[in-house]
Scaffold this motif. Structure first.
Motif, PDB file in Angstrom:
ATOM      1  N   ASP A  16       0.873  -1.173   0.000  1.00  0.00           N
ATOM      2  CA  ASP A  16       0.000   0.000   0.000  1.00  0.00           C
ATOM      3  C   ASP A  16       0.911   1.225   0.000  1.00  0.00           C
ATOM      4  O   ASP A  16       2.099   1.127   0.324  1.00  0.00           O
ATOM      5  N   VAL A  17       0.358   2.372  -0.353  1.00  0.00           N
ATOM      6  CA  VAL A  17       1.108   3.624  -0.323  1.00  0.00           C
ATOM      7  C   VAL A  17       0.334   4.587   0.562  1.00  0.00           C
ATOM      8  O   VAL A  17      -0.886   4.726   0.425  1.00  0.00           O
ATOM      9  N   VAL A  18       1.055   5.238   1.473  1.00  0.00           N
ATOM     10  CA  VAL A  18       0.441   6.207   2.380  1.00  0.00           C
ATOM     11  C   VAL A  18       1.250   7.498   2.344  1.00  0.00           C
ATOM     12  O   VAL A  18       2.414   7.504   1.920  1.00  0.00           O
ATOM     13  N   THR A  19       0.639   8.558   2.788  1.00  0.00           N
ATOM     14  CA  THR A  19       1.356   9.818   2.957  1.00  0.00           C
ATOM     15  C   THR A  19       1.759   9.905   4.424  1.00  0.00           C
ATOM     16  O   THR A  19       0.924   9.757   5.316  1.00  0.00           O
ATOM     17  N   PHE A  20       3.049  10.109   4.650  1.00  0.00           N
ATOM     18  CA  PHE A  20       3.575  10.221   5.999  1.00  0.00           C
ATOM     19  C   PHE A  20       4.414  11.488   6.044  1.00  0.00           C
ATOM     20  O   PHE A  20       5.485  11.540   5.425  1.00  0.00           O
ATOM     21  N   GLY A  21       3.907  12.510   6.706  1.00  0.00           N
ATOM     22  CA  GLY A  21       4.587  13.809   6.675  1.00  0.00           C
ATOM     23  C   GLY A  21       4.580  14.328   5.253  1.00  0.00           C
ATOM     24  O   GLY A  21       3.537  14.389   4.607  1.00  0.00           O
ATOM     25  N   GLN A  22       5.753  14.650   4.733  1.00  0.00           N
ATOM     26  CA  GLN A  22       5.855  15.156   3.362  1.00  0.00           C
ATOM     27  C   GLN A  22       6.186  14.058   2.363  1.00  0.00           C
ATOM     28  O   GLN A  22       6.375  14.335   1.175  1.00  0.00           O
ATOM     29  N   ASN A  23       6.281  12.827   2.811  1.00  0.00           N
ATOM     30  CA  ASN A  23       6.692  11.727   1.936  1.00  0.00           C
ATOM     31  C   ASN A  23       5.548  10.789   1.606  1.00  0.00           C
ATOM     32  O   ASN A  23       4.672  10.540   2.433  1.00  0.00           O
ATOM     33  N   ARG A  24       5.605  10.248   0.395  1.00  0.00           N
ATOM     34  CA  ARG A  24       4.775   9.096   0.043  1.00  0.00           C
ATOM     35  C   ARG A  24       5.592   7.892   0.477  1.00  0.00           C
ATOM     36  O   ARG A  24       6.797   7.804   0.186  1.00  0.00           O
ATOM     37  N   VAL A  25       4.975   6.973   1.196  1.00  0.00           N
ATOM     38  CA  VAL A  25       5.687   5.829   1.738  1.00  0.00           C
ATOM     39  C   VAL A  25       5.043   4.547   1.213  1.00  0.00           C
ATOM     40  O   VAL A  25       3.832   4.355   1.320  1.00  0.00           O
ATOM     41  N   LEU A  26       5.875   3.700   0.642  1.00  0.00           N
ATOM     42  CA  LEU A  26       5.444   2.390   0.171  1.00  0.00           C
ATOM     43  C   LEU A  26       5.590   1.420   1.335  1.00  0.00           C
ATOM     44  O   LEU A  26       6.690   1.238   1.876  1.00  0.00           O
ATOM     45  N   LEU A  27       4.467   0.836   1.757  1.00  0.00           N
ATOM     46  CA  LEU A  27       4.469  -0.166   2.828  1.00  0.00           C
ATOM     47  C   LEU A  27       4.281  -1.528   2.190  1.00  0.00           C
ATOM     48  O   LEU A  27       3.356  -1.720   1.401  1.00  0.00           O
ATOM     49  N   MET A  28       5.171  -2.447   2.510  1.00  0.00           N
ATOM     50  CA  MET A  28       5.075  -3.795   1.952  1.00  0.00           C
ATOM     51  C   MET A  28       5.078  -4.823   3.073  1.00  0.00           C
ATOM     52  O   MET A  28       5.923  -4.767   3.974  1.00  0.00           O
ATOM     53  N   HIS A  29       4.129  -5.741   3.010  1.00  0.00           N
ATOM     54  CA  HIS A  29       4.146  -6.906   3.889  1.00  0.00           C
ATOM     55  C   HIS A  29       5.127  -7.869   3.239  1.00  0.00           C
ATOM     56  O   HIS A  29       4.941  -8.261   2.081  1.00  0.00           O
TER      57      HIS A  29
END
Length: 186
Positions: free
Chosen positions: A137-150
Motif C-alpha cells: 500500500d502507499v500512504v502519505t507520511f509527513g511530506q513523503n509518500r511511503v510504500l508499505l510492503m508486507h
C-alpha cells in the motif's frame, strides 16, 4: 361530442402504447445492465488496456506470457488488479505498478509467486524496481509518500507468518527507494 371523445380515446391508446414501449425499453436496459454488472464482477478479463502499458512493464507481461506458454503450453491471463496507477514519489502524478499476484497460468498454479509472495514492479519515471512482497500500500507520511510492503517474516528474523513490514520512501535525487534497511532487488 363523440368526435372529441374518439380523439381523446386515441390519445389515451397512443399514450398507453408509449407507456408499454417505455416499460419494455426499461426492461431491456435493466437486463443489459445486470449482464454488464455480472461481467464486471465475475467475467475474467484484462485489468488494463495493455496497449497503454509503458514498455518496461509490457516487457514483464510478455516474459510472463512466454514463461506460461513454455510450461506445458499454458494459457496466460492478466487478472483484475494487475495494473495500478498510484502516486509513488509525491509529485501528484500517478506512477505505474504491475503486480505478479494477478498473473495466472493455466498449466502452473505457482509460476509467478511463492511463499515469499509475488513481485510487484514499481515504475517511477523511467526506473522500474521489482520487489518481492505479500501485499503493498502507499500512504502519505509527513511530506513523503511511503510504500508499505508486507514481506516474508524471515526479513524480520522470524518465519513466513511472522508479521514483517518494510517502509520505503522514493528518493528523487538518487532515483531509488530509501529505508532504514535498503530494499532488496534494487
Amino acid at each position: 361530442g363523440p368526435h372529441l371523445s374518439l380523439i381523446e380515446f386515441d390519445a389515451c391508446a397512443c399514450h398507453q402504447d408509449q407507456k408499454e414501449g417505455s416499460i419494455r425499453m426499461l426492461s431491456i436496459i435493466n437486463r443489459v445492465s445486470i449482464i454488464a454488472m455480472i461481467c464486471v464482477f465475475a467475467c475474467p478479463g484484462q485489468a488494463h488496456d495493455l496497449s497503454t502499458l509503458p514498455n518496461p512493464l509490457a516487457e514483464k507481461v510478455e516474459a510472463a506470457q512466454k514463461a506460461c506458454a513454455d510450461f506445458e503450453n499454458g494459457e496466460f491471463v492478466l487478472e483484475w488488479g494487475a495494473v495500478s496507477r498510484v502516486d509513488l514519489d509525491g509529485d501528484l502524478r500517478p506512477d505505474w505498478v504491475l503486480n505478479d499476484s494477478a498473473f495466472a497460468c493455466s498449466s502452473a498454479a505457482s509460476l509467478y509467486c511463492g511463499t515469499g509472495g509475488c513481485e510487484s514492479h514499481f515504475l517511477v519515471g523511467d526506473i522500474v524496481i521489482s520487489l518481492l512482497n505479500q501485499g503493498w500500500d502507499v500512504v502519505t507520511f509527513g511530506q513523503n509518500r511511503v510504500l508499505l510492503m508486507h514481506v516474508h517474516g524471515s526479513r524480520c528474523g522470524g518465519i513466513n507468518p511472522t508479521p514483517c513490514v518494510e517502509a520505503l520512501a522514493w528518493d528523487q535525487e538518487t532515483k531509488a527507494w530509501r529505508s532504514v534497511q535498503p530494499a532488496t532487488n534494487q
